[in-house]
Design a protein around this motif. Structure first.
Motif, PDB file in Angstrom:
ATOM      1  N   SER A   1     -31.699  49.306   4.248  1.00 56.60           N
ATOM      2  CA  SER A   1     -31.244  48.287   4.789  1.00 56.60           C
ATOM      3  C   SER A   1     -31.538  46.783   4.167  1.00 56.60           C
ATOM      4  CB  SER A   1     -32.582  48.098   6.088  1.00 56.60           C
ATOM      5  OG  SER A   1     -33.682  47.978   5.639  1.00 56.60           O
ATOM      6  N   PHE A   2     -31.906  46.930   2.833  1.00 56.31           N
ATOM      7  CA  PHE A   2     -32.092  45.823   2.011  1.00 56.31           C
ATOM      8  C   PHE A   2     -30.640  45.623   1.530  1.00 56.31           C
ATOM      9  CE2 PHE A   2     -32.741  43.370  -1.706  1.00 56.31           C
ATOM     10  CZ  PHE A   2     -33.380  42.472  -1.349  1.00 56.31           C
ATOM     11  N   LEU A   3     -29.779  46.640   1.292  1.00 57.97           N
ATOM     12  CA  LEU A   3     -28.324  46.357   0.717  1.00 57.97           C
ATOM     13  C   LEU A   3     -27.729  45.974   2.099  1.00 57.97           C
ATOM     14  CD1 LEU A   3     -28.026  49.558  -1.465  1.00 57.97           C
ATOM     15  CD2 LEU A   3     -28.472  47.104  -2.123  1.00 57.97           C
ATOM     16  N   ASP A   4     -27.798  46.487   3.087  1.00 60.25           N
ATOM     17  CA  ASP A   4     -27.370  45.522   4.360  1.00 60.25           C
ATOM     18  C   ASP A   4     -27.431  43.955   4.474  1.00 60.25           C
ATOM     19  OD1 ASP A   4     -26.049  47.886   5.229  1.00 60.25           O
ATOM     20  OD2 ASP A   4     -27.962  48.382   6.776  1.00 60.25           O
ATOM     21  N   ALA A   5     -28.810  43.768   4.074  1.00 59.32           N
ATOM     22  CA  ALA A   5     -29.195  42.251   4.335  1.00 59.32           C
ATOM     23  C   ALA A   5     -28.404  41.524   3.017  1.00 59.32           C
ATOM     24  CB  ALA A   5     -30.752  42.051   3.998  1.00 59.32           C
ATOM     25  N   MET A   6     -28.402  42.452   1.797  1.00 58.35           N
ATOM     26  CA  MET A   6     -27.643  41.630   0.767  1.00 58.35           C
ATOM     27  C   MET A   6     -26.259  41.422   1.225  1.00 58.35           C
ATOM     28  SD  MET A   6     -28.111  43.338  -2.956  1.00 58.35           S
ATOM     29  CE  MET A   6     -26.984  42.981  -4.444  1.00 58.35           C
ATOM     30  N   SER A   7     -25.716  42.207   1.777  1.00 59.54           N
ATOM     31  CA  SER A   7     -24.184  42.156   2.160  1.00 59.54           C
ATOM     32  C   SER A   7     -23.934  40.894   3.086  1.00 59.54           C
ATOM     33  CB  SER A   7     -23.799  43.288   3.005  1.00 59.54           C
ATOM     34  OG  SER A   7     -23.576  44.392   2.241  1.00 59.54           O
ATOM     35  N   VAL A   8     -24.905  40.620   3.739  1.00 62.92           N
ATOM     36  CA  VAL A   8     -24.988  39.485   4.613  1.00 62.92           C
ATOM     37  C   VAL A   8     -24.840  38.128   3.799  1.00 62.92           C
ATOM     38  CG1 VAL A   8     -25.931  38.171   6.479  1.00 62.92           C
ATOM     39  CG2 VAL A   8     -25.861  40.462   6.626  1.00 62.92           C
ATOM     40  N   ARG A   9     -25.641  38.367   2.707  1.00 63.22           N
ATOM     41  CA  ARG A   9     -25.745  37.278   1.820  1.00 63.22           C
ATOM     42  C   ARG A   9     -24.528  36.725   0.861  1.00 63.22           C
ATOM     43  NH1 ARG A   9     -30.899  38.602  -1.287  1.00 63.22           N
ATOM     44  NH2 ARG A   9     -29.907  37.006  -2.754  1.00 63.22           N
ATOM     45  N   LEU A  10     -23.546  37.545   0.890  1.00 62.02           N
ATOM     46  CA  LEU A  10     -22.305  37.511   0.233  1.00 62.02           C
ATOM     47  C   LEU A  10     -21.628  36.165   0.634  1.00 62.02           C
ATOM     48  CD1 LEU A  10     -20.352  38.570  -2.062  1.00 62.02           C
ATOM     49  CD2 LEU A  10     -19.199  39.615  -0.230  1.00 62.02           C
ATOM     50  N   ASN A  11     -21.410  35.293  -0.314  1.00 64.99           N
ATOM     51  CA  ASN A  11     -20.818  33.910   0.167  1.00 64.99           C
ATOM     52  C   ASN A  11     -19.134  34.469   0.263  1.00 64.99           C
ATOM     53  OD1 ASN A  11     -19.123  31.496  -0.346  1.00 64.99           O
ATOM     54  ND2 ASN A  11     -21.219  30.441  -0.757  1.00 64.99           N
ATOM     55  N   GLY A  12     -18.558  34.291   1.245  1.00 65.94           N
ATOM     56  CA  GLY A  12     -17.322  34.701   1.304  1.00 65.94           C
ATOM     57  C   GLY A  12     -16.036  34.015   0.739  1.00 65.94           C
ATOM     58  N   PRO A  13     -16.152  32.465   0.732  1.00 67.08           N
ATOM     59  CA  PRO A  13     -15.392  31.791   0.072  1.00 67.08           C
ATOM     60  C   PRO A  13     -15.515  31.907  -1.431  1.00 67.08           C
ATOM     61  CG  PRO A  13     -16.362  30.444   1.765  1.00 67.08           C
ATOM     62  CD  PRO A  13     -17.231  31.951   1.680  1.00 67.08           C
ATOM     63  N   LYS A  14     -16.633  32.065  -2.251  1.00 70.45           N
ATOM     64  CA  LYS A  14     -16.625  32.543  -3.234  1.00 70.45           C
ATOM     65  C   LYS A  14     -16.119  33.822  -3.748  1.00 70.45           C
ATOM     66  CE  LYS A  14     -21.081  30.305  -4.644  1.00 70.45           C
ATOM     67  NZ  LYS A  14     -22.517  30.643  -5.295  1.00 70.45           N
ATOM     68  N   ALA A  15     -16.417  34.698  -2.924  1.00 72.26           N
ATOM     69  CA  ALA A  15     -15.951  36.172  -3.011  1.00 72.26           C
ATOM     70  C   ALA A  15     -14.442  36.284  -2.812  1.00 72.26           C
ATOM     71  CB  ALA A  15     -16.748  37.214  -2.235  1.00 72.26           C
ATOM     72  N   ASP A  16     -13.713  35.261  -2.306  1.00 73.97           N
ATOM     73  CA  ASP A  16     -12.203  35.596  -2.087  1.00 73.97           C
ATOM     74  C   ASP A  16     -11.710  35.884  -3.136  1.00 73.97           C
ATOM     75  OD1 ASP A  16     -10.115  35.707  -0.439  1.00 73.97           O
ATOM     76  OD2 ASP A  16      -9.702  33.523  -0.870  1.00 73.97           O
ATOM     77  N   GLY A  17     -10.711  36.900  -3.173  1.00 76.83           N
ATOM     78  CA  GLY A  17      -9.873  37.348  -4.434  1.00 76.83           C
ATOM     79  C   GLY A  17     -10.749  38.006  -5.490  1.00 76.83           C
ATOM     80  N   LYS A  18     -12.148  38.103  -5.319  1.00 76.82           N
ATOM     81  CA  LYS A  18     -12.948  38.836  -6.241  1.00 76.82           C
ATOM     82  C   LYS A  18     -13.087  40.408  -6.153  1.00 76.82           C
ATOM     83  CE  LYS A  18     -14.702  35.079  -8.267  1.00 76.82           C
ATOM     84  NZ  LYS A  18     -14.019  33.903  -7.735  1.00 76.82           N
ATOM     85  N   ASN A  19     -12.808  41.219  -7.236  1.00 80.65           N
ATOM     86  CA  ASN A  19     -13.027  42.677  -6.926  1.00 80.65           C
ATOM     87  C   ASN A  19     -13.919  43.122  -7.842  1.00 80.65           C
ATOM     88  OD1 ASN A  19     -10.890  43.328  -4.758  1.00 80.65           O
ATOM     89  ND2 ASN A  19      -9.421  42.462  -6.413  1.00 80.65           N
ATOM     90  N   LEU A  20     -14.966  43.471  -7.716  1.00 81.48           N
ATOM     91  CA  LEU A  20     -16.078  44.035  -8.514  1.00 81.48           C
ATOM     92  C   LEU A  20     -16.767  45.273  -7.912  1.00 81.48           C
ATOM     93  CD1 LEU A  20     -17.893  40.412  -9.312  1.00 81.48           C
ATOM     94  CD2 LEU A  20     -16.545  41.858 -10.764  1.00 81.48           C
ATOM     95  N   MET A  21     -17.198  46.348  -8.900  1.00 79.37           N
ATOM     96  CA  MET A  21     -18.090  47.246  -8.562  1.00 79.37           C
ATOM     97  C   MET A  21     -18.973  47.379  -9.432  1.00 79.37           C
ATOM     98  SD  MET A  21     -16.675  51.482  -8.324  1.00 79.37           S
ATOM     99  CE  MET A  21     -15.122  51.023  -8.035  1.00 79.37           C
TER     100      MET A  21
END
Length: 111
Positions: A1-21
């Motif tokens: 569930s910590f990774l779920d919380a981490m997902s919520v913290r992703l800044n959508g505008p900053k992540a727009d267009g980014k592809n990282l694995m």
């Protein structure tokens, strides 16, 4: 569930267009997760490390929690025996920079 919380913290505008694995391997638990940022969303799954990942973070669970809660400093991150990075360190930093840090303050509403 910590990774779920981490997902919520992703800044959508900053992540727009980014592809990282990123492969996240907990060396002390024998578990690994694949984290992927795509379409400004952070996905995660319990899975073996993906050979196509930009970076693999081998870390103990305790050190990961310390990093995620900002109780471990950069010095510990760089010099700790609990951490090993394979692949692009730059992409790993880019990944973590996409996550907002909660400030811990919130309004308490009383009846």
């Amino acid at each position: 569930s910590f990774l779920d919380a981490m997902s919520v913290r992703l800044n959508g505008p900053k992540a727009d267009g980014k592809n990282l694995m990123i492969n996240l391997v907990f060396t002390d638990l024998g578990e690994s997760y694949v984290l992927q940022v795509n379409n400004a969303v952070l996905h995660h799954k319990l899975a073996p490390p993906d050979p196509e990942a930009d970076a693999t973070l081998n870390i103990t669970h305790a050190m990961f929690l310390r990093m995620a809660t900002n109780t471990a400093g950069i010095k510990e991150f760089v010099f700790s025996d609990d951490i090993e990075v394979e692949g692009s360190r730059l992409d790993l930093i880019r990944f973590f920079r996409l996550l907002d840090r909660p400030d811990g303050r919130f309004n308490i509403v009383t009846p």
